[in-house]
Design a protein around this motif. Sequence first.
Motif, short mmCIF file in Angstrom:
data_model
loop_
_atom_site.label_atom_id
_atom_site.label_comp_id
_atom_site.label_asym_id
_atom_site.label_seq_id
_atom_site.Cartn_x
_atom_site.Cartn_y
_atom_site.Cartn_z
N ALA A 30 0.89 -1.34 0.17
CA ALA A 30 -0.11 0.14 -0.10
C ALA A 30 0.93 1.20 -0.03
CB ALA A 30 -0.92 -0.11 1.30
N CYS A 31 1.72 1.25 0.92
CA CYS A 31 2.71 2.38 0.82
C CYS A 31 3.76 2.66 -0.27
CB CYS A 31 3.49 2.32 2.24
SG CYS A 31 2.66 2.59 3.49
N ALA A 32 3.94 1.58 -1.25
CA ALA A 32 4.50 1.49 -2.40
C ALA A 32 3.71 2.34 -3.36
CB ALA A 32 5.01 0.29 -2.67
N GLN A 33 2.30 2.25 -3.27
CA GLN A 33 1.56 2.84 -4.26
C GLN A 33 1.38 4.42 -4.04
OE1 GLN A 33 -0.25 0.91 -6.70
NE2 GLN A 33 1.16 -0.88 -6.00
N ALA A 34 1.43 5.01 -2.96
CA ALA A 34 1.24 6.18 -2.64
C ALA A 34 1.99 6.47 -1.29
CB ALA A 34 -0.28 6.60 -2.75
N ALA A 186 -6.51 18.44 -6.42
CA ALA A 186 -5.04 19.32 -6.35
C ALA A 186 -4.21 19.12 -5.02
CB ALA A 186 -5.52 20.97 -6.56
N GLU A 187 -4.83 19.18 -3.75
CA GLU A 187 -4.36 19.16 -2.56
C GLU A 187 -3.80 17.60 -2.50
OE1 GLU A 187 -6.39 19.87 0.81
OE2 GLU A 187 -7.17 21.93 -0.13
N LEU A 188 -4.35 16.68 -3.15
CA LEU A 188 -3.87 15.50 -3.10
C LEU A 188 -2.59 15.15 -3.83
CD1 LEU A 188 -4.13 12.43 -1.83
CD2 LEU A 188 -5.73 12.13 -3.88
N ALA A 189 -2.51 15.70 -4.99
CA ALA A 189 -1.66 15.58 -5.98
C ALA A 189 -0.28 16.36 -5.60
CB ALA A 189 -1.92 16.30 -7.60
N ALA A 190 -0.46 17.41 -4.80
CA ALA A 190 0.58 18.21 -4.12
C ALA A 190 1.36 17.41 -2.97
CB ALA A 190 0.07 19.65 -3.65
N ALA A 191 0.52 16.85 -2.31
CA ALA A 191 1.08 15.87 -0.95
C ALA A 191 1.79 14.52 -1.73
CB ALA A 191 -0.17 15.41 -0.38
N GLU A 192 1.58 14.09 -2.83
CA GLU A 192 2.51 12.95 -3.35
C GLU A 192 3.48 13.61 -3.81
OE1 GLU A 192 -0.06 10.60 -6.10
OE2 GLU A 192 -1.66 10.31 -4.77
#
Length: 192
Positions: A30-34, A186-192
Amino acid sequence: MTRPRLVGLSANVQRPSKTRTLVDAVLHEACAQATFDGRIFDFVDAGTGLGAAWTRDQLPLPARRVLDAIEQADGLVVGSPVYKGAYTGLFKHLFDLVDPNALAGKPVAIVATGGGARHALVVEHAFRPLFGFFGALQIPTAVYASDADFSDGVLVEAGVRARAAEAGAQLAALLLHRAAATTGPAELAAAE
């Protein structure tokens, strides 16, 4: 935006543990995915006071930390060794202390280990009803591994490893979907 918190819980009372290995495999995938804030706990981390506490307020600090981590997680990977066709009594005891609303809508991946194949349905007949009570979002793929699937504590059976990877990917996808729904893409993409 803070990263989603993913907590692994293994109901083993000794280390090393096959159950811990299986919980870790799903959590790792799971952590390898995101990017998640991933932590894993064993019952060893809760200490012997877990079994002696009849109520939440009687929990010693180490056990309280494990309980708090479960309730505050955005998603869970839970696992237990199987004894006589079900998860351990201590596993059930811990979840008896969890606030009934704390897991509502939270993604949960289920894993279990046992001595042989005859315990494989425990994930369907014992775990799913428990997490159904809490209203948790159980991912479709549950993972069961028997002693024969490990060699020197390492998960070696290709089919079980594939199921663990599938479960981790499903859990990550659900966590990302829920995070996007609550924070915006947008916030999610910035966190990745």
